[in-house]
Design a protein around this motif. Structure first.
Motif, PDB file in Angstrom:
ATOM      1  N   UNK A  53       0.843  -1.200   0.000  1.00  0.00           N
ATOM      2  CA  UNK A  53       0.000   0.000   0.000  1.00  0.00           C
ATOM      3  C   UNK A  53       0.883   1.256   0.000  1.00  0.00           C
ATOM      4  N   UNK A  54       1.942   1.212   0.813  1.00  0.00           N
ATOM      5  CA  UNK A  54       2.876   2.351   0.893  1.00  0.00           C
ATOM      6  C   UNK A  54       3.492   2.624  -0.477  1.00  0.00           C
ATOM      7  N   UNK A  55       3.922   1.583  -1.159  1.00  0.00           N
ATOM      8  CA  UNK A  55       4.538   1.738  -2.481  1.00  0.00           C
ATOM      9  C   UNK A  55       3.508   2.218  -3.500  1.00  0.00           C
ATOM     10  N   UNK A  56       2.281   1.722  -3.355  1.00  0.00           N
ATOM     11  CA  UNK A  56       1.207   2.134  -4.284  1.00  0.00           C
ATOM     12  C   UNK A  56       0.989   3.634  -4.197  1.00  0.00           C
ATOM     13  N   UNK A  57       0.975   4.147  -2.937  1.00  0.00           N
ATOM     14  CA  UNK A  57       0.749   5.586  -2.724  1.00  0.00           C
ATOM     15  C   UNK A  57       1.975   6.378  -3.169  1.00  0.00           C
ATOM     16  N   UNK A  58       3.160   5.920  -2.788  1.00  0.00           N
ATOM     17  CA  UNK A  58       4.402   6.644  -3.129  1.00  0.00           C
ATOM     18  C   UNK A  58       4.566   6.780  -4.649  1.00  0.00           C
ATOM     19  N   UNK A  59       4.255   5.695  -5.349  1.00  0.00           N
ATOM     20  CA  UNK A  59       4.513   5.664  -6.804  1.00  0.00           C
ATOM     21  C   UNK A  59       3.287   6.053  -7.621  1.00  0.00           C
ATOM     22  N   UNK A  60       2.208   6.402  -6.890  1.00  0.00           N
ATOM     23  CA  UNK A  60       0.952   6.785  -7.578  1.00  0.00           C
ATOM     24  C   UNK A  60       0.560   5.706  -8.593  1.00  0.00           C
ATOM     25  N   UNK A  61       0.563   4.461  -8.160  1.00  0.00           N
ATOM     26  CA  UNK A  61       0.237   3.365  -9.078  1.00  0.00           C
ATOM     27  C   UNK A  61      -1.220   3.432  -9.493  1.00  0.00           C
ATOM     28  N   UNK A  62      -1.485   3.036 -10.726  1.00  0.00           N
ATOM     29  CA  UNK A  62      -2.877   2.944 -11.206  1.00  0.00           C
ATOM     30  C   UNK A  62      -3.501   1.677 -10.602  1.00  0.00           C
ATOM     31  N   UNK A  63      -4.831   1.544 -10.783  1.00  0.00           N
ATOM     32  CA  UNK A  63      -5.519   0.348 -10.276  1.00  0.00           C
ATOM     33  C   UNK A  63      -4.942  -0.904 -10.936  1.00  0.00           C
ATOM     34  N   UNK A  64      -4.659  -0.806 -12.246  1.00  0.00           N
ATOM     35  CA  UNK A  64      -4.082  -1.951 -12.972  1.00  0.00           C
ATOM     36  C   UNK A  64      -2.720  -2.319 -12.397  1.00  0.00           C
ATOM     37  N   UNK A  65      -1.883  -1.303 -12.133  1.00  0.00           N
ATOM     38  CA  UNK A  65      -0.544  -1.556 -11.584  1.00  0.00           C
ATOM     39  C   UNK A  65      -0.644  -2.108 -10.167  1.00  0.00           C
ATOM     40  N   UNK A  66      -1.547  -1.556  -9.354  1.00  0.00           N
ATOM     41  CA  UNK A  66      -1.688  -2.017  -7.968  1.00  0.00           C
ATOM     42  C   UNK A  66      -2.167  -3.464  -7.934  1.00  0.00           C
ATOM     43  N   UNK A  67      -3.079  -3.827  -8.842  1.00  0.00           N
ATOM     44  CA  UNK A  67      -3.547  -5.223  -8.899  1.00  0.00           C
ATOM     45  C   UNK A  67      -2.399  -6.157  -9.276  1.00  0.00           C
ATOM     46  N   UNK A  68      -1.572  -5.721 -10.220  1.00  0.00           N
ATOM     47  CA  UNK A  68      -0.428  -6.555 -10.627  1.00  0.00           C
ATOM     48  C   UNK A  68       0.578  -6.665  -9.490  1.00  0.00           C
ATOM     49  N   UNK A  69       0.761  -5.572  -8.745  1.00  0.00           N
ATOM     50  CA  UNK A  69       1.684  -5.612  -7.594  1.00  0.00           C
ATOM     51  C   UNK A  69       1.219  -6.688  -6.624  1.00  0.00           C
ATOM     52  N   UNK A  70      -0.092  -6.666  -6.327  1.00  0.00           N
ATOM     53  CA  UNK A  70      -0.658  -7.650  -5.394  1.00  0.00           C
ATOM     54  C   UNK A  70      -0.476  -9.066  -5.956  1.00  0.00           C
ATOM     55  N   UNK A  71      -0.656  -9.186  -7.235  1.00  0.00           N
ATOM     56  CA  UNK A  71      -0.549 -10.504  -7.873  1.00  0.00           C
ATOM     57  C   UNK A  71       0.880 -11.034  -7.794  1.00  0.00           C
ATOM     58  N   UNK A  72       1.862 -10.164  -8.069  1.00  0.00           N
ATOM     59  CA  UNK A  72       3.266 -10.632  -8.069  1.00  0.00           C
ATOM     60  C   UNK A  72       3.777 -10.832  -6.649  1.00  0.00           C
ATOM     61  N   UNK A  73       3.160 -10.192  -5.655  1.00  0.00           N
ATOM     62  CA  UNK A  73       3.558 -10.482  -4.267  1.00  0.00           C
ATOM     63  C   UNK A  73       3.191 -11.923  -3.943  1.00  0.00           C
ATOM     64  N   UNK A  74       2.082 -12.367  -4.569  1.00  0.00           N
ATOM     65  CA  UNK A  74       1.766 -13.801  -4.612  1.00  0.00           C
ATOM     66  C   UNK A  74       1.621 -14.403  -3.213  1.00  0.00           C
TER      67      UNK A  74
END
Ligand SMILES: CCCCC/C=C\C/C=C\C/C=C\C/C=C\C/C=C\C=C\C(=O)SCCNC(=O)CCNC(=O)[C@H](O)C(C)(C)COP(=O)(O)OP(=O)(O)OC[C@H]1O[C@@H](n2cnc3c(N)ncnc32)[C@H](O)[C@@H]1OP(=O)(O)O
Ligand code: FAD
Length: 624
Positions: A53-74
Motif C-alpha cells: 500500500x505504501x509503495x502504491x501511494x508513493x509511486x501513484x500506481x494505477x488500479x491496474x498496476x496495484x492489482x499486478x503488484x498484489x498478484x506478483x507479491x503472490x
C-alpha cells in the motif's frame, strides 16, 4: 510470443515493471515463506500488504498496476478479499449513495472489508444460509444474529483477524416474513483498537492444506449475538425495506445478488491460466536441463523433455495454459458486455454470463489443479521439494476448485442451462451465443465424421464441428433420458453424472472455439501464429485422444522453452530452483537446502534428549 500471451505491448510493459518492482524489494522476499510458523507467516502477510500500500501511494500506481503488484507479491491475504469481493459487492448491490459512502473509505483503506457469505452449515446452497437480519421498526435497525452453530459465518478470507467490515449475507425478515438472502454491510471491529464490537465473536478457522500457501490468509469464523445495524446498511440496489418495514423488490432479477460471485469466477479463469503457466514453465525448463539415461554406447545422457512420455504428459498442459489465457480474455470481454447491458436494464445475456463464468471457472480450475500436481511428478523427486515452487503452487490453487462455487455444483448450473436450451430448440427457438451451434441440430446429430484424413484433424473448422457434435449429442442424450423419468427433477438428479460430462463437453467447445478465433486475429511475431496453431491442435486433440498428437509434440519440442519464456515470469515470481531462467538448477537446489532452519546446527535439537540416550543404550545392549 510475449505479446500474444500478455494481450498487448502495453500489458507486457506494465507487467514487467510491476514484476521487477516486487522482485527487487527485499520486503517481498518469499524464499523462506514455507519455513515460517503460521503466526510468523500471517505477520509477514500484514507487513507485505502494508508495504504494498505504501509503495502504491508513493509511486501513484494505477488500479491496474496495484492489482499486478498484489498478484506478483503472490501471497493470499486480506487485501485480496477487500479488493476482489468486498468492493465489487458494494459496487454491484449498493445504491449510488451507499457506494459513495462506503467505497470512499474502502478505496482509501480506512476500512478493510471481506465477503461473509459461507457458513459452517452451508456454502454451495446460498438459499440455505441461516444468519438472520430482522428489521426492528421501533429503532429503524436490522438485528443481525447467528441462531444456530451451523449459522456461524465460516471461511470468509480476512474475517479471522484483519477485516474491520464485511458484507454479510443473511435472511431478511421483516413484518414476520422471511424474504430470503440479502447483503448487509456490518462493522466488525473497532477502528480505534481493532477489538471485536459487542455481540461479535470472531476468530481464525485454523491451519489449511500445505505449508505457506493459503495459511497466510486468516479465513475466519464469526458468530453474531443480536447485533444491531442501521437500516441503511442493507445493500439496497436490488431490494429495499422502507422505514415502516415494508419490503420492496427492485425491477431487477434476484440473481443479481450473486453478481459478485460471477465477477470473481471470470477473474479466476485468468488466475488458473497464470497458475498453470507457472507450473508448466517450471516443468518445461527443468525438463530441458534434467538428463537421465544415455545411449547404450556411453553417449551423453538424454534431456528428459525429449522422452515421448514426458511430452505426452506435459505438452497438453502447455497448450492448456495458452487456451485458458485466451478464453479468459474473451470471458473478461463477455462479463464487461453483460455488465454494460445490465446498466441499461437489458438482462437478456445474464443466463449466458452465469453459464460461461460457472462452466469456465469449473473446467479451468479442475484442469489446473490436476496439471500442477502432474508437473510436480514430471520433475521427479525434486518436484516434491518446497524449493521447486510446485507444492505451494498446488496448495494455493487447489481450493480454486471449491471457492467461488464447488466445481460440480457449478457444472450442474451449466447443465441446467443446456437442458433449457435443448428444450427451446425443440420448440423451434433459435439459440444464440455459445449455444448457437445447438441450432444446427439436424446436421450435427447425423453428420458422419467430418474428419476422414489425418490432415483433417488440423483443420480448425473440422475440429470445431467435431466438438460441436460431441457436445450437442451428449446434451440431447441427457435431455432424452430425462424425459423418460417420472419427473424433470428426478430425471435431472438421476442423470447428474452424465449432465456434468455434457457440461464439460460444452465448456471445452467454448475453449477450443475461442482458441481458433484467437488464431484468426493478427498475431505479432515471426512464426508465433504457427506455434499457437500447433498448441491449439494439441489442446483440442488431447481432449479426444487423437493419434495425430505425437507428430504435434515433436513439432512443438524445439520451441517448448521459448513458449514458456514467453510467460515472462521473474525468478522471484516463479519461486522455483527448478524453473530458474538461467537453468542453474543444481546449485540453486543446494543453496536453498541450507536455508532450512533444521540446518542452523550441525547436531540437531533433540539429539541430547532423545537420540543420544537411545544410541548409547543400544550400544550397551550390543556389548552384553
Ligand atoms: C485469493 C488470493 C490468491 C493470491 C493471488 C493474488 C491475486 C490473485 C487475484 C485475485 C484473486 C482471485 C480469486 C480469489 C478470489 C476468491 C478466493 C477467495 C475467496 C473465496 C470466496 C468465496 O468462495 S465467496 C462464496 C462463494 N460461494 C458460492 O459460489 C456459492 C455457490 N452457490 C450458488 O451460486 C447458488 O447457490 C447456486 C447457483 C448453486 C444455486 O442458487 P439458487 O438461488 O438456489 O438458484 P437455482 O439453482 O434454483 O437457480 C435459479 C435460477 O437462477 C439462475 N442463477 C443462479 N445463479 C446465478 C448467477 N450467479 N447469475 C445469474 N443467474 C443465476 C439459475 O440459472 C436459475 O435460472 P433458471 O431458473 O432460468 O434456470
Ligand atoms: C480457501 C477458501 C477460501 C474461501 N473464502 C471464502 C470467502 O472469502 N467468503 C465466503 O463466503 N466463502 C469462502 N469460501 C467458502 C467456499 O465458497 C465454499 O466452500 C464453496 O462455496 C463450497 O461450498 P461448501 O463448502 O458448502 O461445499 P459443499 O457444497 O458442502 O460440497 C461438498 C460436496 O457436496 C457436493 N454437492 C453439494 N451440493 C450438491 C448438489 N446439489 N449436487 C451434487 N453434488 C453436490 C459438492 O460437489 C462436494 O463434492 C472459501 C473456501 C475456501 C476453500
Amino acid at each position: 510470443m510475449k505479446v500474444a500471451w500478455a494481450g498487448s505491448r502495453h500489458a507486457v510493459e506494465v507487467a514487467d515493471r510491476m514484476a521487477c518492482l516486487v522482485a527487487s524489494d527485499p520486503v517481498f522476499r518469499k524464499d523462506t515463506r514455507t519455513m515460517l510458523s503460521r503466526k510468523e507467516l500471517f505477520k509477514d502477510t500484514l507487513k507485505k500488504a502494508a508495504h504494498a500500500w505504501k509503495r502504491t501511494v508513493e509511486l501513484h500506481l494505477t488500479e491496474e498496476e496495484a492489482n499486478l503488484l498484489r498478484l506478483y507479491i503472490d501471497q493470499p491475504g486480506y487485501v485480496d478479499l477487500h479488493w476482489v469481493m468486498f468492493v465489487p459487492a458494494i459496487k454491484g448491490q449498493g445504491t449510488e449513495e451507499q457506494q459513495k459512502k462506503w467505497l470512499t473509505m474502502a478505496y482509501k483503506f480506512q476500512i478493510i472489508g471481506t465477503y461473509a457469505q459461507t457458513e459452517l452449515g452451508h456454502g454451495s446452497n446460498v438459499q440455505g444460509l441461516e444468519t438472520t437480519a430482522t428489521f426492528d421498526p421501533s429503532t429503524d435497525e436490522f438485528i443481525m444474529h447467528s441462531p444456530t452453530l451451523t449459522s456461524s459465518k465460516w471461511w470468509p478470507g480476512g474475517l479471522g483477524k484483519t477485516s474491520t467490515h464485511a458484507v454479510v449475507y443473511a435472511r431478511l425478515i421483516t413484518e414476520g416474513k422471511d424474504y430470503g438472502i440479502h447483503g448487509f454491510i456490518m462493522q466488525l471491529r473497532s477502528l480505534d483498537d481493532h477489538s471485536p464490537l459487542p455481540g461479535i465473536t470472531i476468530g481464525d478457522i485454523g491451519g489449511k492444506f500445505g505449508s505457506g500457501a493459503y495459511n497466510s490468509m486468516d479465513n475466519g469464523v464469526m458468530r453474531l449475538d443480536h447485533v444491531r445495524i442501521p437500516r441503511d446498511q442493507m445493500l439496497m440496489r436490488l431490494a429495499q425495506v422502507t422505514r415502516e418495514g415494508k419490503y420492496v423488490h427492485s425491477d431487477v432479477p434476484k440473481q443479481l445478488l450473486y453478481g459478485t460471485m460471477v465477477y470473481v469466477r471470470q477473474t479466476i479463469v485468468a488466475d488458473a491460466s497464470r497458475a498453470l503457466s507457472r507450473a508448466v514453465c517450471i516443468a518445461v525448463r527443468y525438463g530441458a536441463i534434467r538428463k537421465q539415461f544415455g545411449s547404450k554406447a556411453g553417449g551423453p545422457e538424454t534431456q528428459v523433455l525429449n522422452y515421448k512420455t514426458q511430452q505426452s504428459r506435459l505438452f497438453p498442459f502447455l497448450a492448456s495454459a495458452y487456451a485458458f489465457r485466451f478464453v479468459g480474455q474473451w470471458l473478461k470481454w463477455l462479463y464487461t458486455d453483460v455488465t454494460q447491458k445490465l446498466e441499461s436494464k437489458d438482462f437478456s445475456t445474464l443466463p449466458e454470463a452465469h453459464a460461461c463464468t460457472a462452466g469456465l471457472k469449473s473446467v479451468t480450475t479442475s484442469a489446473t489443479a490436476d496439471a500442477i500436481e502432474e508437473c510436480q511428478k514430471l520433475c521427479g523427486g525434486h518436484g516434491y521439494l518446497n524449493s521447486s515452487g510446485l507444492p505451494e503452487l498446488f496448495a494455493v490453487n487447489l481450493p480454486a476448485c471449491t471457492y467461488e462455487g464447488d466445481n460440480v455444483v457449478l457444472l450442474l448450473q451449466v447443465a441446467r442451462f443446456l437442458m433449457k436450451t435443448v428444450s427451446q430448440v425443440a420448440s423451434g427457438k433459435q439459440p444464440v451465443g455459445t449455444t448457437a451451434y445447438m441450432g444446427n441440430i439436424q446436421h450435427l446429430m447425423q453428420c458422419k465424421s467430418v474428419v476422414n484424413t489425418v490432415e483433417d484433424w488440423l483443420n480448425p473448422a473440422a475440429i470445431k464441428e467435431v466438438f460441436e457434435a460431441r457436445a450437442l449429442r451428449m446434451a440431447v442424450n441427457c435431455a432424452q433420458n430425462i424425459s423418460k423419468a417420472p419427473s424433470q427433477e428426478e430425471g435431472f438428479s438421476e442423470l447428474s453424472p452424465d449432465l456434468v460430462e455434457a457440461a464439460v463437453a460444452h465448456v471445452q467447445l467454448i475453449i477450443v472455439t475461442k482458441f481458433i478465433e484467437k488464431l484468426q486475429e493478427d498475431i505479432l511475431g515471426h512464426g508465433v501464429k504457427e506455434q499457437l496453431q500447433k498448441l491449439c491442435g494439441i489442446y483440442a486433440l488431447h481432449l479426444i485422444h487423437n493419434e495425430r498428437l505425437g507428430k504435434l509434440y515433436a513439432q512443438v519440442r524445439p520451441n517448448a522453452v521459448a513458449l514458456v519464456d514467453a510467460f515472462d515470469y521473474t525468478d522471484h515470481y516463479l519461486g522455483s530452483a527448478l524453473g530458474r531462467y538461467d537453468g542453474d538448477v543444481y546449485s540453486a537446489l543446494y543453496k536453498e537446502a541450507w536455508k532450512d532452519p533444521l540446518n542452523e546446527t550441525v547436531v540437531p535439537d533433540g539429539y541430547q534428549e532423545h537420540l543420544r540416550p537411545l544410541l548409547k543404550q543400544q550400544l550397551k545392549l550390543s556389548r552384553l
